[in-house]
Design an enzyme around this catalytic site. Structure first.
Site, short mmCIF file in Angstrom:
data_model
loop_
_atom_site.label_atom_id
_atom_site.label_comp_id
_atom_site.label_asym_id
_atom_site.label_seq_id
_atom_site.Cartn_x
_atom_site.Cartn_y
_atom_site.Cartn_z
N LYS A 52 30.80 67.17 -50.57
CA LYS A 52 29.40 66.91 -50.89
C LYS A 52 28.68 68.22 -51.23
CE LYS A 52 29.34 62.68 -48.17
NZ LYS A 52 28.90 61.94 -46.98
N GLN A 96 26.11 63.27 -41.46
CA GLN A 96 27.46 62.75 -41.65
C GLN A 96 27.87 61.89 -40.46
OE1 GLN A 96 29.15 63.01 -44.49
NE2 GLN A 96 30.89 61.88 -43.71
N ASP A 119 21.28 58.62 -48.16
CA ASP A 119 22.42 57.77 -47.84
C ASP A 119 22.04 56.29 -47.92
OD1 ASP A 119 25.01 58.67 -47.35
OD2 ASP A 119 24.45 59.58 -45.44
N1 GUN Z 1 30.85 58.66 -43.22
C1 GUN Z 1 31.65 57.91 -44.01
N2 GUN Z 1 31.01 57.60 -45.15
C2 GUN Z 1 29.78 58.15 -45.08
C3 GUN Z 1 28.65 58.18 -45.96
O1 GUN Z 1 28.65 57.63 -47.06
N3 GUN Z 1 27.58 58.88 -45.50
C4 GUN Z 1 27.57 59.49 -44.30
N4 GUN Z 1 26.46 60.13 -43.95
N5 GUN Z 1 28.57 59.48 -43.47
C5 GUN Z 1 29.69 58.81 -43.86
#
Ligand code: GUN
Length: 282
Positions: A52, A96, A119
Site C-alpha cells: 500500500k 490494517q 477502507d
Molecule cells: N486486512 C485484510 N484486508 C484488508 C483491507 O482491505 N483493509 C485493511 N485495513 N485491512 C485489511
C-alpha cells in the site's frame, strides 16, 4: 478463456492517479495523503501495508506510516486516530486488520471520520452502500467491480454468487453487485447446497479463505470467476480460493492469483484516498 489481468489494469489506474495527484498538488500546494497504521507484526499485514505504501509513492500520494508495537494500549491507538482525524493535512486513515486481540477494532474504526475512511469500513460508509448511495466503498470489492468494468463485463441482470460474508469483502461485494443490478446470492458456511448455488452463477466471486475451495464441478460453463483468496497450498505455494488449473478451461474469464484482485485492492485504496482528498478540498 481470458485472464482478468489485475496487475496490468492496476498499473493503468496508478498512472491515471499519478496524473490526478499531480493536478491536485498544483492546485492545492500539497499532495493527497494517507496515514497507514500497522499494529503488531502479522507477516501478511506487513506485506499488505508495504504494498500500500509503495502504491502511494507510485501514485504521487504522501504516505504517513505508523508502526506500533503489538501490545500498544487501546487508549494510545484511539488518541493517535483522533489526532489524525483532526489533522487537516491527512486525507485518509487506514488501520490494517486484523488487530491484536486486546484491541477493539469496531470501537477504533468508529473514530475514523467517514470522509477519511478510505477502507469504507465505517458504519456510515457501509450504510451508504446498503442504501445504494454514494459513499466510500471497501477497496477489494470496489477493485473487483472496476476489473469487471474494464473488461466490459456487465453485472446487470446476471446471477452473481458471492461465497463468503465477511465485513471486508463478502458483504460489501454483494451490495456493490446488487447496486449494479445483478441478482445476488450470498453463500457461507451454513449454506445447504453450495455446489448447486454456485452452478447457477454467471459471475462467481470466491472470498472464502480456503485454498482451491472452488472446484471445476462447482462452476458453470462460460462463467466469470473472480478469486479473492490469498492462500497457501499443501506445498506452501501462494494460491487462491479457486482450483485455477482445473477451472480455467470451463470459464469465459478468470482472475489469476497472484496478479488478479490483489493489485486492484491497492489501486482502489489509492483511488479512494485521492477522491477523499478532492472531496475534502472542495
Ligand atoms: N486486512 C485484510 N484486508 C484488508 C483491507 O482491505 N483493509 C485493511 N485495513 N485491512 C485489511
Amino acid at each position: 478463456m481470458t485472464l482478468l489481468d489485475g496487475k496490468a489494469v492496476s498499473a493503468e489506474i496508478r498512472s491515471e492517479l499519478a496524473r490526478r495527484s499531480g493536478e491536485f498538488a498544483a492546485r492545492y500546494g500539497r499532495r493527497p495523503s494517507l496515514a497507514v497504521l500497522l499494529i503488531g507484526n502479522d507477516p501478511a499485514s506487513e506485506i499488505y501495508t508495504r504494498n500500500k505504501i509503495k502504491g502511494c509513492e507510485e501514485a504521487g500520494i504522501r504516505s504517513l506510516s505508523y508502526r506500533l508495537p503489538g501490545d500498544t494500549p487501546q487508549q494510545d491507538v484511539l488518541e493517535l486516530i483522533r489526532a489524525l482525524a483532526g489533522d487537516d493535512g491527512v486525507d485518509g486513515i487506514l488501520v490494517q486488520l486484523p488487530l491484536p486481540a486486546h484491541l477493539d477494532a469496531a470501537r477504533l474504526l468508529c473514530e475514523i471520520p467517514p470522509e477519511k475512511d478510505v477502507d469504507g469500513f465505517s458504519s456510515q460508509n457501509m450504510g451508504a452502500l446498503a442504501l445504494g448511495k454514494e459513499g466510500i466503498a471497501a477497496c477489494t470489492p470496489r477493485g473487483v467491480m472496476e476489473l469487471l468494468s474494464r473488461y466490459k463485463i456487465s453485472a446487470d441482470g446476471k446471477h452473481a454468487v458471492v461465497i463468503g460474508r465477511s465485513n471486508t469483502v463478502g458483504r460489501p461485494m454483494a451490495l456493490l453487485l446488487l447496486n449494479a443490478n445483478a441478482t445476488v446470492t450470498v453463500c457461507h458456511s451454513h449454506t445447504r447446497d453450495l455446489k448447486e448455488e454456485c452452478l447457477r452463477a454467471d459471475i462467481l466471486i470466491a472470498a472464502v479463505g480456503k485454498p482451491k475451495f472452488v472446484t471445476a464441478d462447482m462452476v458453470k460453463e462460460g462463467a466469470v470467476v473472480v478469486d479473492v483468496g490469498m492462500d497457501r497450498d499443501e506445498r506452501g505455494k501462494l494460491c487462491g480460493d479457486v482450483d485455477f488449473e482445473n477451472v480455467k478451461d470451463k470459464v469465459s474469464y478468470i482472475t489469476p492469483v497472484p496478479g488478479g484482485v490483489g493489485p486492484m485492492t491497492v489501486a482502489m485504496l489509492l483511488e479512494n484516498t485521492l477522491q477523499a482528498a478532492e472531496r475534502r478540498m472542495r
